[in-house]
Design a protein around this motif. Structure first.
Motif, short mmCIF file in Angstrom:
data_model
loop_
_atom_site.label_atom_id
_atom_site.label_comp_id
_atom_site.label_asym_id
_atom_site.label_seq_id
_atom_site.Cartn_x
_atom_site.Cartn_y
_atom_site.Cartn_z
N ASN A 22 0.83 -1.21 0.00
CA ASN A 22 0.00 0.00 0.00
C ASN A 22 0.86 1.26 0.00
OD1 ASN A 22 -2.40 -1.38 -0.10
ND2 ASN A 22 -2.59 -1.50 2.11
N ILE A 23 1.97 1.24 0.74
CA ILE A 23 2.86 2.41 0.76
C ILE A 23 3.48 2.62 -0.61
CG2 ILE A 23 5.06 3.26 1.70
CD1 ILE A 23 4.25 1.96 4.36
N ILE A 24 3.97 1.54 -1.23
CA ILE A 24 4.57 1.66 -2.56
C ILE A 24 3.52 2.10 -3.58
CG2 ILE A 24 5.59 0.32 -4.45
CD1 ILE A 24 7.12 -1.24 -2.33
N ARG A 25 2.31 1.59 -3.46
CA ARG A 25 1.25 1.98 -4.38
C ARG A 25 0.90 3.46 -4.24
NH1 ARG A 25 -4.60 -0.64 -4.23
NH2 ARG A 25 -4.59 0.67 -2.42
N TRP A 26 0.90 3.96 -3.00
CA TRP A 26 0.61 5.37 -2.76
C TRP A 26 1.73 6.24 -3.34
CZ3 TRP A 26 2.89 9.30 0.12
CH2 TRP A 26 2.10 10.43 0.29
N ILE A 27 2.99 5.87 -3.10
CA ILE A 27 4.13 6.63 -3.64
C ILE A 27 4.11 6.60 -5.16
CG2 ILE A 27 6.65 6.66 -3.82
CD1 ILE A 27 6.73 5.72 -0.90
N ALA A 28 3.82 5.43 -5.74
CA ALA A 28 3.79 5.32 -7.20
C ALA A 28 2.69 6.18 -7.79
CB ALA A 28 3.60 3.87 -7.61
N SER A 29 1.55 6.23 -7.14
CA SER A 29 0.47 7.07 -7.67
C SER A 29 0.84 8.55 -7.59
CB SER A 29 -0.84 6.79 -6.93
OG SER A 29 -0.73 7.15 -5.58
N MET A 30 1.54 8.96 -6.54
CA MET A 30 1.98 10.35 -6.44
C MET A 30 3.02 10.69 -7.51
SD MET A 30 0.33 11.93 -4.19
CE MET A 30 -1.16 10.99 -4.18
N VAL A 31 3.94 9.76 -7.77
CA VAL A 31 4.96 10.00 -8.79
C VAL A 31 4.32 10.10 -10.17
CG1 VAL A 31 6.93 8.95 -9.96
CG2 VAL A 31 6.87 9.01 -7.49
N VAL A 32 3.38 9.21 -10.45
CA VAL A 32 2.72 9.25 -11.76
C VAL A 32 1.91 10.53 -11.92
CG1 VAL A 32 0.93 8.12 -13.15
CG2 VAL A 32 2.72 6.77 -12.10
N MET A 33 1.24 10.96 -10.85
CA MET A 33 0.45 12.20 -10.93
C MET A 33 1.36 13.41 -11.15
SD MET A 33 -2.91 11.80 -10.20
CE MET A 33 -3.70 12.52 -8.80
N THR A 34 2.49 13.48 -10.44
CA THR A 34 3.39 14.61 -10.66
C THR A 34 4.02 14.55 -12.04
OG1 THR A 34 5.18 13.42 -9.57
CG2 THR A 34 3.93 14.98 -8.24
N TYR A 35 4.28 13.35 -12.54
CA TYR A 35 4.83 13.22 -13.89
C TYR A 35 3.81 13.67 -14.94
CZ TYR A 35 6.95 11.23 -18.05
OH TYR A 35 7.48 11.06 -19.30
N LEU A 36 2.55 13.37 -14.73
CA LEU A 36 1.53 13.77 -15.70
C LEU A 36 1.37 15.29 -15.78
CD1 LEU A 36 -1.29 11.14 -15.11
CD2 LEU A 36 0.17 11.37 -17.11
N PHE A 37 1.46 15.95 -14.62
CA PHE A 37 1.22 17.39 -14.60
C PHE A 37 2.48 18.23 -14.76
CE2 PHE A 37 -2.55 15.81 -12.29
CZ PHE A 37 -3.51 16.29 -13.16
N PHE A 38 3.65 17.68 -14.41
CA PHE A 38 4.89 18.45 -14.46
C PHE A 38 5.96 17.72 -15.25
CE2 PHE A 38 2.81 19.43 -10.37
CZ PHE A 38 2.53 20.75 -10.60
N GLN A 39 5.68 17.37 -16.50
CA GLN A 39 6.63 16.62 -17.31
C GLN A 39 7.88 17.43 -17.64
OE1 GLN A 39 4.72 15.20 -20.81
NE2 GLN A 39 3.65 13.55 -19.75
N GLN A 40 7.77 18.72 -17.69
CA GLN A 40 8.92 19.53 -18.07
C GLN A 40 10.02 19.51 -17.01
OE1 GLN A 40 5.85 20.72 -17.51
NE2 GLN A 40 5.90 22.51 -16.21
#
Length: 125
Positions: A22-40
Motif C-alpha cells: 500500500n505504501i509503494i502503491r501510494w508513492i507510485a500514484s503520487m509520482v505518476v500524478m506529478t509526472y503527468l502534470f509536471f513533465q517539463q
C-alpha cells in the motif's frame, strides 16, 4: 519491452506484505500524478521507469487480496520465479550462471525468490 521486468510487478504485488504494498502503491500514484502534470521538470530518461510504475497503481486491490491468500497466487509466484530462473540461466548459460561473480549472486537471488512462494504453497495446501 522485455518481459522479465514486466513479470516482477505481479510477483512483487503477490509477495510483499500488504502494508508495504500500500505504501509503494501510494508513492507510485503520487509520482505518476506529478509526472503527468509536471513533465517539463523530469529528465527524459525517467519516463520509462515512471511508466513502469503505472501497473502498480492500476492493479486492482481486490484482485491482489484474493490472489495473495490463495493457492492460485502462490502457484503464479512459483511459475514467475521458475520462468525468471530459466531465462537467467538460458541467457548466460549454465556454467556462467553459477561461476561468474554477478551470475552466481543473481542466480542465488532468483532461487531465493522461489523460497517464499513454495512456503506459501505448502502452508495453503
Amino acid at each position: 519491452m522485455n518481459i522479465v521486468p514486466m513479470l516482477l510487478v505481479p510477483y512483487i504485488g503477490l509477495n510483499l506484505p500488504s502494508i508495504l504494498f500500500n505504501i509503494i502503491r501510494w508513492i507510485a500514484s503520487m509520482v505518476v500524478m506529478t509526472y503527468l502534470f509536471f513533465q517539463q521538470f523530469f529528465v527524459d530518461y525517467l519516463g520509462f521507469p515512471i511508466a513502469l510504475l503505472l501497473p502498480l497503481v492500476t492493479v486492482p486491490h481486490l484482485l491482489m487480496i484474493f490472489l495473495r491468500n490463495n493457492i492460485i497466487g502462490a502457484s503464479m509466484s512459483i511459475a514467475i520465479g521458475i520462468y525468471l530462473l530459466d531465462e537467467h540461466i538460458r541467457s548466460r548459460g549454465p556454467r556462467q550462471a553459477f561461476t561468474e561473480k554477478r551470475g552466481c549472486t543473481n542466480t542465488l537471488a532468483i532461487m531465493l525468490m522461489l523460497v517464499s512462494p513454495f512456503l506459501d504453497f505448502y502452508n495453503l495446501s
